[in-house]
Scaffold this motif. Structure first.
Motif, PDB file in Angstrom:
ATOM      1  N   ASP A 133      24.619   3.369 -12.421  1.00  0.00           N
ATOM      2  CA  ASP A 133      25.813   2.643 -11.987  1.00  0.00           C
ATOM      3  C   ASP A 133      26.853   3.554 -11.342  1.00  0.00           C
ATOM      4  OD1 ASP A 133      24.819   0.227 -12.839  1.00  0.00           O
ATOM      5  OD2 ASP A 133      25.688   0.404 -14.850  1.00  0.00           O
ATOM      6  N   ASP A 134      26.726   4.868 -11.560  1.00  0.00           N
ATOM      7  CA  ASP A 134      27.712   5.806 -11.031  1.00  0.00           C
ATOM      8  C   ASP A 134      27.262   6.466  -9.728  1.00  0.00           C
ATOM      9  OD1 ASP A 134      29.432   5.357 -13.155  1.00  0.00           O
ATOM     10  OD2 ASP A 134      28.473   6.888 -14.392  1.00  0.00           O
ATOM     11  N   LEU A 135      26.178   5.998  -9.146  1.00  0.00           N
ATOM     12  CA  LEU A 135      25.625   6.653  -7.954  1.00  0.00           C
ATOM     13  C   LEU A 135      26.623   6.652  -6.797  1.00  0.00           C
ATOM     14  CD1 LEU A 135      23.214   8.000  -6.578  1.00  0.00           C
ATOM     15  CD2 LEU A 135      22.373   5.712  -5.970  1.00  0.00           C
ATOM     16  N   LEU A 136      27.181   5.485  -6.483  1.00  0.00           N
ATOM     17  CA  LEU A 136      28.124   5.403  -5.370  1.00  0.00           C
ATOM     18  C   LEU A 136      29.368   6.234  -5.656  1.00  0.00           C
ATOM     19  CD1 LEU A 136      29.054   4.277  -2.660  1.00  0.00           C
ATOM     20  CD2 LEU A 136      29.846   2.221  -3.856  1.00  0.00           C
ATOM     21  N   LYS A 137      29.828   6.206  -6.901  1.00  0.00           N
ATOM     22  CA  LYS A 137      31.021   6.986  -7.257  1.00  0.00           C
ATOM     23  C   LYS A 137      30.778   8.477  -7.034  1.00  0.00           C
ATOM     24  CE  LYS A 137      34.244   7.954 -11.028  1.00  0.00           C
ATOM     25  NZ  LYS A 137      34.142   9.419 -10.853  1.00  0.00           N
ATOM     26  N   ARG A 138      29.597   8.965  -7.394  1.00  0.00           N
ATOM     27  CA  ARG A 138      29.292  10.376  -7.199  1.00  0.00           C
ATOM     28  C   ARG A 138      29.227  10.725  -5.715  1.00  0.00           C
ATOM     29  NH1 ARG A 138      25.488   9.744 -11.349  1.00  0.00           N
ATOM     30  NH2 ARG A 138      23.766  10.097  -9.903  1.00  0.00           N
ATOM     31  N   VAL A 139      28.690   9.795  -4.932  1.00  0.00           N
ATOM     32  CA  VAL A 139      28.640  10.003  -3.483  1.00  0.00           C
ATOM     33  C   VAL A 139      30.054  10.115  -2.916  1.00  0.00           C
ATOM     34  CG1 VAL A 139      28.053   8.924  -1.275  1.00  0.00           C
ATOM     35  CG2 VAL A 139      26.390   8.925  -3.142  1.00  0.00           C
ATOM     36  N   LEU A 140      30.929   9.210  -3.349  1.00  0.00           N
ATOM     37  CA  LEU A 140      32.309   9.232  -2.862  1.00  0.00           C
ATOM     38  C   LEU A 140      33.051  10.483  -3.332  1.00  0.00           C
ATOM     39  CD1 LEU A 140      33.256   5.464  -3.352  1.00  0.00           C
ATOM     40  CD2 LEU A 140      32.822   6.649  -1.190  1.00  0.00           C
ATOM     41  N   ASP A 141      32.795  10.900  -4.579  1.00  0.00           N
ATOM     42  CA  ASP A 141      33.435  12.115  -5.088  1.00  0.00           C
ATOM     43  C   ASP A 141      32.991  13.335  -4.284  1.00  0.00           C
ATOM     44  OD1 ASP A 141      34.763  10.669  -6.999  1.00  0.00           O
ATOM     45  OD2 ASP A 141      33.375  11.164  -8.632  1.00  0.00           O
ATOM     46  N   SER A 142      31.693  13.404  -3.990  1.00  0.00           N
ATOM     47  CA  SER A 142      31.167  14.521  -3.205  1.00  0.00           C
ATOM     48  C   SER A 142      31.736  14.516  -1.795  1.00  0.00           C
ATOM     49  CB  SER A 142      29.636  14.443  -3.149  1.00  0.00           C
ATOM     50  OG  SER A 142      29.103  15.448  -2.306  1.00  0.00           O
ATOM     51  N   ALA A 143      31.816  13.312  -1.201  1.00  0.00           N
ATOM     52  CA  ALA A 143      32.387  13.193   0.141  1.00  0.00           C
ATOM     53  C   ALA A 143      33.851  13.605   0.131  1.00  0.00           C
ATOM     54  CB  ALA A 143      32.237  11.761   0.646  1.00  0.00           C
ATOM     55  N   GLY A 144      34.558  13.254  -0.940  1.00  0.00           N
ATOM     56  CA  GLY A 144      35.959  13.630  -1.046  1.00  0.00           C
ATOM     57  C   GLY A 144      36.145  15.138  -1.054  1.00  0.00           C
ATOM     58  N   GLU A 145      35.278  15.838  -1.780  1.00  0.00           N
ATOM     59  CA  GLU A 145      35.360  17.305  -1.811  1.00  0.00           C
ATOM     60  C   GLU A 145      35.083  17.891  -0.426  1.00  0.00           C
ATOM     61  OE1 GLU A 145      32.586  18.591  -4.719  1.00  0.00           O
ATOM     62  OE2 GLU A 145      33.673  17.719  -6.429  1.00  0.00           O
ATOM     63  N   LYS A 146      34.089  17.336   0.258  1.00  0.00           N
ATOM     64  CA  LYS A 146      33.718  17.871   1.569  1.00  0.00           C
ATOM     65  C   LYS A 146      34.785  17.587   2.626  1.00  0.00           C
ATOM     66  CE  LYS A 146      28.734  17.580   0.779  1.00  0.00           C
ATOM     67  NZ  LYS A 146      27.453  16.922   1.166  1.00  0.00           N
ATOM     68  N   ILE A 147      35.387  16.401   2.562  1.00  0.00           N
ATOM     69  CA  ILE A 147      36.380  16.063   3.586  1.00  0.00           C
ATOM     70  C   ILE A 147      37.673  16.853   3.357  1.00  0.00           C
ATOM     71  CG2 ILE A 147      37.507  14.077   2.477  1.00  0.00           C
ATOM     72  CD1 ILE A 147      37.304  12.632   5.184  1.00  0.00           C
ATOM     73  N   HIS A 148      37.975  17.151   2.095  1.00  0.00           N
ATOM     74  CA  HIS A 148      39.128  18.019   1.827  1.00  0.00           C
ATOM     75  C   HIS A 148      38.848  19.443   2.312  1.00  0.00           C
ATOM     76  CE1 HIS A 148      40.811  14.850  -0.827  1.00  0.00           C
ATOM     77  NE2 HIS A 148      41.953  15.456  -0.548  1.00  0.00           N
ATOM     78  N   ALA A 149      37.602  19.894   2.170  1.00  0.00           N
ATOM     79  CA  ALA A 149      37.238  21.219   2.678  1.00  0.00           C
ATOM     80  C   ALA A 149      37.342  21.258   4.197  1.00  0.00           C
ATOM     81  CB  ALA A 149      35.830  21.578   2.222  1.00  0.00           C
ATOM     82  N   LEU A 150      36.959  20.144   4.836  1.00  0.00           N
ATOM     83  CA  LEU A 150      37.075  20.058   6.290  1.00  0.00           C
ATOM     84  C   LEU A 150      38.537  20.113   6.714  1.00  0.00           C
ATOM     85  CD1 LEU A 150      35.856  19.566   9.107  1.00  0.00           C
ATOM     86  CD2 LEU A 150      35.874  17.104   8.600  1.00  0.00           C
ATOM     87  N   ALA A 151      39.392  19.393   6.010  1.00  0.00           N
ATOM     88  CA  ALA A 151      40.825  19.412   6.318  1.00  0.00           C
ATOM     89  C   ALA A 151      41.403  20.814   6.136  1.00  0.00           C
ATOM     90  CB  ALA A 151      41.559  18.406   5.429  1.00  0.00           C
TER      91      ALA A 151
END
Length: 291
Positions: free
Chosen positions: A57-75
């Motif tokens: 049930d947490d699969l999408l949440k983990r994807v979003l959390d990972s994307a959040g880390e990557k997009i902050h790194a990009l910024a």
């Protein structure tokens, strides 16, 4: 000539999307426009994966959390390299719907995307998200291909003398105010194929083309004058518009093509416009599509 005020980068965090983010940061700094990075995850594939393979049930949440880390790194990288503070957003839902919503909420002047993403379901060089956004066109769309090295220097603007042509020229001047802007018209004599099949002799056909060319030269000069660019380089060539535009891009060493979106009927909207689509797929440089 109004400068850009807000630029939105729709990113899937792929290498092509990184190029788009860097070009957007370059434009943001040059025009003092605010910048936002947006990542949208479509939940449908993850729900399907959860049902068939991974009961998590947490699969999408983990994807979003990972994307959040990557997009902050990009910024952070953009800040370090371009001294630009970019806002970041991560969302789930329909990709095109979410992008359109943010464009409208932010009153974006420009939407920037990479030429293709990391999805295996991409078509040629034109990613599926880009194709869908072209059909909606909430604002001008810049499709970035190579990594940016400098400001745009040579901009090719193909024109067909419709009202879209003036808008495309104005947009080119907004995006690249210091660049040389070259106006290109590619003509095909009306009913030329029919005339050829009617076994009209070569001299008559050549005369027919020359009449069309002369009229095109006159119209291009008038358009250049109306756009406030009477001294702009003007090129008129005969042939298939899609191929000729790509050919001129290479010959003139352009780093940006600004093209008006084609099509007003439902079918034309579905096809995005054959010339626009061809230019997006075949060009080597960035392509800016004007609504």
């Amino acid at each position: 000539m109004n400068p850009l005020k807000h630029i939105l980068v729709a990113t899937d965090l792929s290498p092509y999307a990184r190029n788009a983010a860097e070009r957007a940061a370059y434009l943001s700094k040059a025009q003092q426009a605010s910048l936002d990075l947006l990542y949208v995850a479509n939940p449908a594939p993850f729900e399907r994966l959860k049902q068939l393979v991974v009961p998590d049930d947490d699969l999408l949440k983990r994807v979003l959390d990972s994307a959040g880390e990557k997009i902050h790194a990009l910024a952070a990288m953009l800040f370090q390299r371009y001294d630009i503070s970019a806002g970041v957003q991560v969302a789930s839902g329909s990709v095109t719907t979410e992008i359109t919503r943010v464009v409208q909420d932010k009153h974006s002047s420009l939407l920037v995307c990479g030429a293709r993403g990391q999805s295996v379901a991409r078509r040629l060089l034109l990613g599926s998200t880009v194709q869908k956004m072209l059909n909606r066109m909430p604002c001008p769309l810049l499709v970035v291909k190579p990594a940016p090295r400098d400001a745009y220097r040579t901009v090719l603007v193909p024109v067909d003398f419709s009202p879209v042509s003036l808008r495309a020229i104005e947009l080119a001047r907004r995006i690249a105010p210091q660049a040389e802007i070259i106006l290109l018209h590619v003509y095909e004599a009306p009913f030329e194929s029919s005339v050829r099949f009617a076994h009209i002799d070569h001299d008559t056909l050549t005369h027919y083309r020359n009449v069309i060319r002369k009229d095109a030269v006159t119209q291009l000069a008038a358009l250049s004058q109306a756009a406030g660019m009477p001294d702009a380089r003007q090129i008129v060539v005969h042939g298939d518009p899609g191929w000729r535009i790509a050919e001129q891009e290479q010959e003139l060493e352009c780093d940006l093509i600004v093209v008006g979106k084609q099509g007003t009927s439902a079918l034309e909207e579905l096809l995005v416009g054959s010339v626009t689509k061809h230019v997006l797929n075949e060009s080597q440089c960035d392509v800016l599509v004007s609504p």
